[in-house]
Design a protein around this motif. Structure first.
Motif, PDB file in Angstrom:
ATOM      1  N   ALA A  52     -22.581   2.026 -59.469  1.00 44.36           N
ATOM      2  CA  ALA A  52     -23.145   1.951 -60.816  1.00 44.36           C
ATOM      3  C   ALA A  52     -24.233   0.883 -60.919  1.00 44.36           C
ATOM      4  O   ALA A  52     -25.238   1.073 -61.627  1.00 44.36           O
ATOM      5  N   TYR A  53     -24.062  -0.234 -60.210  1.00 45.15           N
ATOM      6  CA  TYR A  53     -25.041  -1.314 -60.258  1.00 45.15           C
ATOM      7  C   TYR A  53     -26.025  -1.259 -59.095  1.00 45.15           C
ATOM      8  O   TYR A  53     -26.815  -2.185 -58.904  1.00 45.15           O
TER       9      TYR A  53
ATOM     10  N   ARG B 251     -12.214   1.667 -57.439  1.00 47.70           N
ATOM     11  CA  ARG B 251     -12.876   1.163 -58.649  1.00 47.70           C
ATOM     12  C   ARG B 251     -14.018   0.222 -58.304  1.00 47.70           C
ATOM     13  O   ARG B 251     -15.072   0.241 -58.946  1.00 47.70           O
ATOM     14  N   LEU B 252     -13.812  -0.602 -57.271  1.00 49.55           N
ATOM     15  CA  LEU B 252     -14.875  -1.506 -56.843  1.00 49.55           C
ATOM     16  C   LEU B 252     -16.068  -0.712 -56.332  1.00 49.55           C
ATOM     17  O   LEU B 252     -17.217  -1.012 -56.674  1.00 49.55           O
TER      18      LEU B 252
ATOM     19  N   GLU C 190     -27.384 -17.734 -61.910  1.00 51.55           N
ATOM     20  CA  GLU C 190     -27.277 -16.575 -62.790  1.00 51.55           C
ATOM     21  C   GLU C 190     -27.147 -15.274 -62.003  1.00 51.55           C
ATOM     22  O   GLU C 190     -26.393 -14.380 -62.385  1.00 51.55           O
ATOM     23  N   ASP C 191     -27.890 -15.145 -60.907  1.00 49.66           N
ATOM     24  CA  ASP C 191     -27.707 -13.970 -60.046  1.00 49.66           C
ATOM     25  C   ASP C 191     -26.296 -13.954 -59.466  1.00 49.66           C
ATOM     26  O   ASP C 191     -25.677 -12.895 -59.329  1.00 49.66           O
ATOM     27  N   THR C 192     -25.795 -15.150 -59.131  1.00 48.33           N
ATOM     28  CA  THR C 192     -24.440 -15.267 -58.592  1.00 48.33           C
ATOM     29  C   THR C 192     -23.407 -14.873 -59.642  1.00 48.33           C
ATOM     30  O   THR C 192     -22.425 -14.188 -59.349  1.00 48.33           O
ATOM     31  N   ARG C 193     -23.615 -15.295 -60.884  1.00 47.57           N
ATOM     32  CA  ARG C 193     -22.710 -14.912 -61.981  1.00 47.57           C
ATOM     33  C   ARG C 193     -22.693 -13.387 -62.157  1.00 47.57           C
ATOM     34  O   ARG C 193     -21.619 -12.782 -62.270  1.00 47.57           O
TER      35      ARG C 193
ATOM     36  N   GLN D 279     -19.062 -11.884 -61.319  1.00 51.56           N
ATOM     37  CA  GLN D 279     -18.373 -11.584 -62.574  1.00 51.56           C
ATOM     38  C   GLN D 279     -18.555 -10.116 -62.978  1.00 51.56           C
ATOM     39  O   GLN D 279     -17.575  -9.376 -63.125  1.00 51.56           O
ATOM     40  N   THR D 280     -19.789  -9.692 -63.148  1.00 48.66           N
ATOM     41  CA  THR D 280     -20.051  -8.357 -63.686  1.00 48.66           C
ATOM     42  C   THR D 280     -19.761  -7.257 -62.674  1.00 48.66           C
ATOM     43  O   THR D 280     -19.157  -6.230 -63.017  1.00 48.66           O
TER      44      THR D 280
END
Length: 278
Positions: free
Chosen positions: A247-248, A240-241, A175-178, A182-183
């Motif tokens: 942002a995260y 953008r990256l 889930e951390d990898t997702r 992804q996000t």
């Protein structure tokens, strides 16, 4: 934003031993040979870099890092030619798989790093569900058919169109990898099972595979352990990256206007670049 795998960088105790394997078996050409590293690839494009750590040692337990590097050949005929070459060399094969969208051969280099050599089927033959996702399948490979279409090609070296089609990683938490791939990075999940996630940019089947088949909560590799040092991702532009990373609140280093270095949640180092000098 289109993203692709650039190169894979491995740590090894003997760069020349490993380089000989990737030259003789995989068919890569030595592009640069420096004091502590060798770069190999095709058509003057670096696909693989070997960093020599003379005091290095193999991990004694499962760690996060490389599951396999996947070299994509331009056609099924080239895959058949490579299979003829592999069989003639008597190099041991771990297995093979028909994944519906591709046909693949699996084995390991002398350091134990996993390798996949594969060819994609035409995209109009890929089977997708109603959401556009690809099924997870490993069927028996038609080895005779692959050998037959490759029989008229002589294998001299990896074709100039060879790329690293994808990299498959051994991770600690799915889930951390997702969340990260992804996000934050912007890849799409194309295939998902309880023990593995596959991510792609655009309409490809996957550029990054991740699994927890060796267990959960794996530690990351130590600096002097052999295996994956890092891999690179090629992007069109970084702005953008970089905005998403900020942002995260993801820590990263900006080495130049064209290169960012960061770690995923599993301690795997990634270099993201807008050129092939990563």
């Amino acid at each position: 934003m289109t993203m692709e795998i650039g190169k894979v960088v491995l740590k090894t105790k003997s760069k020349h031993t490993l380089a000989a394997f990737y030259s003789e078996i995989i068919g890569l050409k030595v592009i640069a040979d420096e004091a502590d590293k060798i770069a190999l690839g095709v058509d003057n494009r670096v696909l693989l870099e070997l960093i020599e750590i003379k005091q290095g040692k193999a991990p004694k337990q499962a760690k996060t890092g490389l599951y396999h590097t996947a070299f994509l050949l331009p056609s099924r005929a080239e895959l058949g030619s490579f299979l003829h070459h592999l069989l003639e060399s008597n190099y041991p094969i771990d297995g093979a798989g028909d994944h519906i969208y591709s046909e693949a051969l699996y084995f390991r280099d002398p350091d134990g790093n996993g390798i996949e050599v594969y060819a994609d089927r035409p995209r109009n033959e890929w089977q997708r569900d109603e959401l556009g996702n690809l099924p997870m399948a490993t069927n028996e490979v038609d080895g005779d058919g692959i050998l037959m279409v490759g029989a008229e090609l002589d294998w001299y070296a990896a074709p100039n169109d060879t790329t690293i089609g994808h990299i498959h990683l051994q991770v600690s938490h799915l889930e951390d990898t997702r969340q990260f791939y992804q996000t934050i990075l912007g890849f799409q999940v194309t295939t998902e099972i309880p023990s593995a996630l596959f991510f792609a940019s655009g309409d490809y089947h996957h550029h990054i595979g991740t699994n927890i088949w060796a267990g959960r909560d794996l530690p990351k590799m130590a600096d002097l352990e052999t295996g994956l040092a890092y891999f690179s991702i090629q992007v069109e532009e970084l702005d953008r990256l970089e905005d998403r990373l900020i942002a995260y609140d993801v820590a990263y280093e900006k080495d130049s206007d064209t290169l960012i270095t960061l770690e995923d949640p599993n301690g795997i180092i990634i270099k993201i670049a807008t050129n092939t000098k990563s």
